[in-house]
Design a protein around this motif. Structure first.
Motif, PDB file in Angstrom:
ATOM      1  N   CYS A 189      52.034 -12.993   8.437  1.00 51.72           N
ATOM      2  CA  CYS A 189      51.421 -12.196   9.514  1.00 51.72           C
ATOM      3  C   CYS A 189      51.075 -13.084  10.712  1.00 51.72           C
ATOM      4  O   CYS A 189      50.113 -12.813  11.435  1.00 51.72           O
ATOM      5  N   GLY A 190      51.838 -14.142  10.889  1.00 52.66           N
ATOM      6  CA  GLY A 190      51.629 -14.994  12.052  1.00 52.66           C
ATOM      7  C   GLY A 190      50.647 -16.123  11.861  1.00 52.66           C
ATOM      8  O   GLY A 190      50.377 -16.871  12.811  1.00 52.66           O
ATOM      9  N   LEU A 191      50.124 -16.289  10.662  1.00 55.97           N
ATOM     10  CA  LEU A 191      49.189 -17.383  10.414  1.00 55.97           C
ATOM     11  C   LEU A 191      49.928 -18.708  10.337  1.00 55.97           C
ATOM     12  O   LEU A 191      51.029 -18.778   9.776  1.00 55.97           O
ATOM     13  N   SER A 192      49.312 -19.738  10.862  1.00 53.67           N
ATOM     14  CA  SER A 192      49.883 -21.085  10.752  1.00 53.67           C
ATOM     15  C   SER A 192      48.912 -22.064  10.106  1.00 53.67           C
ATOM     16  O   SER A 192      49.329 -23.097   9.590  1.00 53.67           O
ATOM     17  N   GLU A 193      47.607 -21.763  10.137  1.00 54.57           N
ATOM     18  CA  GLU A 193      46.608 -22.667   9.572  1.00 54.57           C
ATOM     19  C   GLU A 193      46.038 -22.104   8.276  1.00 54.57           C
ATOM     20  O   GLU A 193      45.856 -20.892   8.135  1.00 54.57           O
TER      21      GLU A 193
END
Length: 309
Positions: A189-193
């Motif tokens: 869902c677009g999370l990177s961290e």
């Protein structure tokens, strides 16, 4: 020297790869193949959890960190990701923090937390990484065979016992106990961290983004052998995760799984002699730190094997 490694989780496979690439004739025997092990369920972010003693765990963790950083340049199943970890009490810097170039305190933890730190850590996609270890083992001349063993084998020059929870039987060690972990796999869902929030064993929350999904957990339930997914626990995990990472609300749950961490008062990594005279290196009891300690323990196993050459 012919070596039999018992166990095909991340510890067993990593030890086998290290030995095979170091020139030993290696055969791995395991009841569960790699993708059937607890290692395959793990969120697999580098960082010690449920493992002791502190000094040895820190040393093993440093070795593994350095190896994963190197592997991340070539291996797509490994990514270096930045994230934050929150704690309910003020806590001293962990013993392993010195390996991290960007370790820093979080100036303003969210409500309910008194402390926290941020850093960049390797995140490993285990369903991809474990088969990669198998390929490395086979490329080095090693083999992997499914085998339901009732005891450690004796027909080798050396046996390496990486049987995890199976060490209760294989090593006659009742101090190895399960710590149940329930995890969810969500759509990306677009999370990177990544994020870890530890309010205690009953409220452990982690959100670990990978290339094609997000692993959300979890639980830390000692002496619980239940491998069935509990729907109430699923909802509790989601509620905690949504509170800390609202972006997750738009992600669909793809999969739910349970793994049993092989906990022990301290990791056992030592060379002993069986009654029949076969040398045995025990390497088990890594708790929730299998991936974190894997290359460090494998290097120690390799050094112990060298004492027999």
């Amino acid at each position: 020297m012919r070596v039999i490694v018992v166990g095909a989780g991340v510890i067993g496979l990593t030890c086998a790869v290290r030995l095979a690439e170091g020139g030993y004739e290696v055969a791995v025997f395991a009841r569960d193949l790699p993708l059937e092990t607890t290692s395959a369920v793990a969120a697999a972010i580098w960082g010690p959890y449920l493992s002791a003693p502190v000094d040895r765990v820190a040393a093993w963790s440093r070795t593994s960190y350095d190896e994963f950083v190197k592997l991340a340049e070539l291996e797509p199943s490994i990514r270096l990701r930045h994230g934050r970890e929150f704690l309910v009490d003020r806590t001293a810097d962990p013993a392993w923090a010195d390996v991290l170039d960007d370790f820093a305190r979080v100036p303003s933890p969210p409500a309910g937390f008194a402390d926290g730190w941020s850093y960049t850590a390797p995140v490993i996609d285990m369903p991809t990484y474990l088969p990669t270890l198998v390929k490395r083992l086979e490329a080095a001349g090693g083999t992997l065979t499914r085998a339901a063993l009732s005891a450690l084998p004796t027909e080798a020059d050396l046996v390496v016992n990486c049987s995890g929870l199976g060490a209760r039987l294989m090593a006659g060690d009742p101090t190895v106990t399960p710590v149940r972990g329930q995890v969810l796999t969500l759509e990306p869902c677009g999370l990177s961290e990544w994020l870890i929030a530890d309010r205690g064993p009953d409220e452990l929350t982690y959100v670990i983004p990978r290339e094609r999904d997000v692993i959300v957990g979890g639980t830390s339930q000692p002496n619980d052998w239940n491998l069935a997914v509990d729907p109430d626990t699923t909802q509790q995990i989601l509620d905690r995760a949504f509170e800390l990472v609202p972006q997750l609300r738009k992600a669909r749950v793809i999969r739910q799984r349970v793994g049993l961490r092989p906990a022990r008062p301290s990791v056992r990594c030592e060379l002993v002699r069986a009654a029949a005279g076969t040398p045995i290196i025990h390497c088990y009891g890594h708790g929730g730190s299998g991936i974190t300690l894997s290359w460090g323990c494998a290097s120690e196993v390799f050094d112990l094997a060298g004492q027999l050459a």
